[in-house]
Design an enzyme around this catalytic site. Structure first.
Site, PDB file in Angstrom:
ATOM      1  CG  HIS A 140      -1.942  62.575 -59.643  1.00 51.90           C
ATOM      2  ND1 HIS A 140      -2.781  63.637 -59.431  1.00 51.90           N
ATOM      3  CD2 HIS A 140      -2.714  61.466 -59.567  1.00 51.90           C
ATOM      4  CE1 HIS A 140      -4.012  63.193 -59.258  1.00 51.90           C
ATOM      5  NE2 HIS A 140      -3.992  61.882 -59.322  1.00 51.90           N
ATOM      6  NE  ARG A 161      -6.442  48.223 -77.442  1.00 53.41           N
ATOM      7  CZ  ARG A 161      -5.108  48.238 -77.499  1.00 53.41           C
ATOM      8  NH1 ARG A 161      -4.506  49.191 -78.221  1.00 53.41           N
ATOM      9  NH2 ARG A 161      -4.386  47.344 -76.874  1.00 53.41           N
ATOM     10  NE  ARG A 208     -11.704  45.833 -79.770  1.00 52.27           N
ATOM     11  CZ  ARG A 208     -11.079  46.065 -78.623  1.00 52.27           C
ATOM     12  NH1 ARG A 208     -10.581  45.057 -77.922  1.00 52.27           N
ATOM     13  NH2 ARG A 208     -10.941  47.300 -78.172  1.00 52.27           N
ATOM     14  CD  GLU A 265     -13.343  40.373 -75.724  1.00 56.35           C
ATOM     15  OE1 GLU A 265     -12.556  41.125 -75.132  1.00 56.35           O
ATOM     16  OE2 GLU A 265     -14.024  40.741 -76.699  1.00 56.35           O
ATOM     17  CG  ASP A 300     -12.275  42.182 -71.144  1.00 47.20           C
ATOM     18  OD1 ASP A 300     -12.380  42.678 -70.002  1.00 47.20           O
ATOM     19  OD2 ASP A 300     -12.498  42.825 -72.172  1.00 47.20           O
ATOM     20  NE  ARG A 309      -9.448  44.043 -67.993  1.00 47.01           N
ATOM     21  CZ  ARG A 309      -9.130  44.959 -68.900  1.00 47.01           C
ATOM     22  NH1 ARG A 309      -7.953  45.535 -68.849  1.00 47.01           N
ATOM     23  NH2 ARG A 309      -9.963  45.286 -69.843  1.00 47.01           N
ATOM     24  CB  CYS A 314      -4.844  40.918 -79.534  1.00 47.32           C
ATOM     25  SG  CYS A 314      -6.544  40.626 -79.006  1.00 47.32           S
TER      26      CYS A 314
END
Length: 839
Positions: free
Chosen positions: A462, A568, A604, A698, A722, A732, A769
């Site tokens: 971490h 977003r 979006r 995408e 994506d 991914r 983007c």
């Protein structure tokens, strides 16, 4: 007639759709249980059916609710939708009358899905046991159901003595599942399992390789050392055992959505073998970078000698006070991380909060205190014992997670001893320690240190995750030799895995010069960031920013953004129990437009579903979430969500600067449907200045249909993140594949080229983007393939604009099409370095 009042009853699902607990219903009255126990369903069909045989006691005047009395006396309210009484019966058709006897599964009412969904607060529908003082509802499942599936057990409440007996001897159920979480059951997924288990009365356990652990204990769960894709047995015992089991199986089989850096395969905690080099310690790179500065040793906290024979009650109170203090500190850290949308810190410190309440730690410390130990000694020993367990399991990842326990050890000890984090560290110093903790790192980053190096530690710890997020070069696994060093100045070359202990004055000067040149280059780029990005042959490239709030939009404008290339909107919908209303959305979108001055803003529409879940929008569990119900597909199932968002967007001013972007489009009909809906809303709201409507490319289907989509869209924006995983058939976020999901793969470049060519037929512009837009190595390739807008992180705007100004668009076009013939992403990157080297 026979007395059926004590008869158990199984209710069948009156609707088809995902099941919710009442706590997740976006209505405070139902969620609080004020109306009674029960369950909720988010319906996917248009008819409400009787969950059992019974008598119709009441039919609401407005037709939205019916009350039944079952044969055993249980009274059941079936309420379709929330706030549907306000529709005054419009869209509802009641099929039964008051006083009628109905059979199990008989149709009770029908409703117009589209009409009701568009006008009510939510379609979430309730089955409420209104005489809960006499009966108890026990969920059978929390999964998605079809009409007629078993849903609830209804039993008469019994006396306290009998109830206790039932709880002790309640049913036990079990199931088997493979662990989907990357790296297995380490701290963060274990915290999720614990949280899930605590939502039920039943006690649950995990069983693996001959060992068992309570789902209440993070440490117990981690100590099982369950790896990714290994199978475990889950058992639940108690009154709601079946529901608890189903919830746990789902939680174990659904991987956490974590950032790609966490997906790296665990790195062994010993440095690779290298030839001995005088004056150099070799380690493992945990966070990249090169820095020089004074070496500063950070020592762990030390305990006073404990003589024993302490008053147990006083020590218990002292420990409770210290735990409460640390808990408050962690909650403040979490609140700040949420405000800054730092998902790494949120996940890490949420796990710390759960560890602080772990019964394995608390019970061990309490037992030591009872035997006369001081709270300091008891807490320290309980942590050390659990660390030893994790380190002996043979898992590098779990050994690294023991560091989180040591972090809590130090924090609680400081609280007990009345000490604070008191180190005064020179600005730019390179901090050396046996092992730093996450809370150490937060303090160090605030003091402006230059880099970190540790004798122990790991590259997937971490601390490593936080160091990368803070941009602090970090080396781990340097061995105990690190702690013997007294050098004044060192060079930390994290990329090369080297700590240079005796650098020459020339080496120090070279490093400082390199850093100075880097700073000067960034300063120059930033000073020119507000100018246009024109290639050497005069092609204008718009460099916009990806943002998630009005504050980030303001930062983007200050950094020279030509606009917002991707807002977003999920930031409005997550971390809350109810959806934002139209007014709240409008204000948020307007704030972003206002923050961007006179620049355009691409917004979006909501992209949730799959691995991005909302508490108030339950969706069915899916085996392949990224291939499931998400993006524009969700809008087809829940059109009221998108309609509300479109209404909010059409209310901003000026609309000429607002562009709307649709995610996860795969065919032209989806675009046409939304365009028609947008046109209808414009007419309804008397809006004449209609915003541009774009499509995200995408999925491969959208790229292959780019020409057809461009005929009806105003612009196309490529989401390379994506698009990469869908094209390469590689998740991914997969631990073993993340490094291979490279958007410079020739197959991806061919899809980008086809998208640009298709858009050009209709004179539409194409932007990118995704993360590839922020990669300077990819800039000439994208320009060469026909991309004319790059949307990047705000801090990279100056760098990308500077890159554009040193390129010739014609040469980029000629050379980029040759790259499509190469065999791999690595070959493309090598060719890019040759044609357009990064300075």
């Amino acid at each position: 007639m026979p007395d059926n009042n004590n008869k158990e009853l199984t209710l069948s699902a009156p609707l088809s759709g995902p099941v919710l607990t009442l706590a997740n219903v976006p209505d405070p009255v139902f969620a609080s249980g004020a109306m009674g126990d029960g369950i909720a369903i988010d319906p996917l069909n248009d008819t409400l059916y009787a969950p059992c045989a019974g008598v119709v006691m009441h039919v609401a005047r407005t037709g939205h609710a019916i009350t039944l009395r079952a044969d055993n006396g249980a009274e059941l309210l079936l309420h379709l939708g929330l706030d549907t009484v306000e529709l005054q019966g419009e869209g509802f058709a009641v099929l039964v009358e008051e006083g009628a006897h109905v059979a199990n599964g008989q149709a009770l009412l029908r409703y117009d899905v589209d009409k009701v969904a568009l006008q009510c607060k939510s379609l979430v529908s309730l089955l409420i046991l209104t005489n809960s003082e006499e009966f108890q509802a026990r969920p059978i499942t929390l999964k998605s159901v079809k009409v007629g599936d078993p849903l609830l057990h209804i039993v008469r409440r019994v006396t306290q003595e009998v109830a206790s007996e039932i709880e002790i001897s309640g049913i036990e159920v079990h199931g088997h599942i493979r662990i989907a979480h990357r790296g297995g059951l380490h701290a963060r997924p274990a915290a999720l399992i614990r949280q899930t288990a605590q939502g039920f009365q039943s006690k649950s356990q995990l069983h693996f390789s001959g060992k068992s652990a309570s789902c209440d204990s993070l440490i117990g769960l981690m100590s099982l050392a369950v790896g990714e894709q290994q199978e475990v047995k889950v058992s639940s015992h108690g009154p709601d055992a079946q529901a608890a089991l189903q919830a746990l199986l789902q939680a174990l089989s659904t991987a956490l959505a974590e950032d790609s850096h966490a997906a790296a395969a665990p790195t062994p905690i010993t440095a690779p073998q290298r030839p001995a080099e005088k004056g150099v310690l070799h380690g493992v790179c945990a966070a990249p970078g090169l820095v020089a500065g004074p070496l500063f040793r950070l020592n762990a906290i030390s305990l006073p000698v404990d003589a024993g024979n302490h008053d147990p009650e006083q020590q218990r109170q002292a420990l409770d006070a210290a735990l409460s203090h640390v808990r408050s500190d962690i909650e403040q850290t979490l609140a700040l991380a949420r405000k800054q949308r730092n998902t790494d810190e949120q996940a890490i410190f949420a796990a710390h909060l759960a560890l602080l309440e772990d019964p394995a730690l608390l019970d061990a410390a309490a037992q030591s205190i009872t035997c006369g130990s001081a709270a300091t000694q008891a807490w320290s020993e309980s942590i050390d014992a659990q660390c030893a367990v994790l380190q002996q399991l043979g898992s590098p990842l779990l050994a690294e997670r023991a560091n989180d326990l040591r972090d809590l050890k130090q924090r609680v000890l400081r609280a007990l001893l009345g000490e604070t984090w008191h180190y005064e560290i020179p600005h730019g110093a390179i901090v050396a320690a046996h092992e730093l903790t996450p809370s150490d790192l937060l303090h160090l980053s605030q003091q402006g240190v230059g880099g970190l190096c540790m004798a122990a530690g790991g590259a997937t710890s971490h601390v490593a995750i936080l160091a990368r997020g803070k941009g602090l070069p970090c080396l781990v696994a340097l061995s105990s030799a690190l702690l013997e060093q007294q050098q004044e100045s060192v060079v930390l070359d994290a990329d090369g895995g080297r700590l240079e202990l005796t650098p020459s004055s020339q080496r120090l000067a070279d490093v400082q010069q390199a850093l100075l040149e880097q700073q000067q280059r960034r300063a120059l780029q930033q000073s020119q960031a507000h100018g246009n990005a024109l290639t050497l042959d005069g092609v204008h490239i718009e460099v916009a920013a990806n943002v998630a709030s009005s504050a980030e939009a303001a930062d983007a404008l200050a950094n020279g953004a030509d606009g917002v290339g991707l807002l977003r909107t999920e930031f409005l919908f997550v971390d809350r129990h109810t959806a934002p209303d139209q007014q709240e959305q409008r204000q948020a979108y307007q704030a972003v437009l206002d923050a961007m001055g006179d620049k355009p803003v691409i917004i979006r529409t909501i992209d949730v579903g799959g691995d991005k879940q909302l508490d108030y929008l339950p969706l069915p569990a899916e085996a392949n979430p990224v291939l499931g119900l998400r993006g524009i597909r969700l809008a087809q199932v829940r059109p009221e969500l998108l309609d509300q968002q479109l209404r909010a967007l059409l209310s901003v001013s000026p609309l000429s600067r607002c562009r709307i972007l649709l995610p996860m489009v795969t065919e032209v009909d989806e675009l046409l449907h939304i365009r028609q809906r947008l046109d209808a809303l414009c007419a309804e709201l008397r809006v004449t200045d209609r915003p541009e409507l774009g499509v995200m490319i995408e999925v491969p289907a959208a790229a292959l249909l780019a020409e057809q989509l461009a005929e009806h869209a105003d612009f196309l924006s490529i989401g390379t993140n994506d698009l990469s995983q869908y094209t390469l058939a590689m998740d991914r976020d997969h631990a073993g594949l993340a490094s291979r999901v490279d958007a410079l793969h020739p197959a991806l470049l061919r899809l980008i080229a086809q998208t640009c060519a298709g858009a050009a037929v209709h004179q539409r512009w194409v932007g990118v983007c995704g993360a590839l837009a922020s990669d300077p190595l990819a800039t000439p390739v994208l320009i060469g393939l026909g991309v004319r807008e790059l949307s990047v992180s705000p801090l990279q705007i100056g760098e990308i604009k500077d890159r554009v100004r040193h390129l010739d668009a014609s040469a980029c076009q000629r050379l980029s099409h040759d790259l499509l013939k190469l065999r791999s992403a690595a070959a493309v990157r090598q060719a890019c370095q040759q044609h357009w080297p990064l300075s």
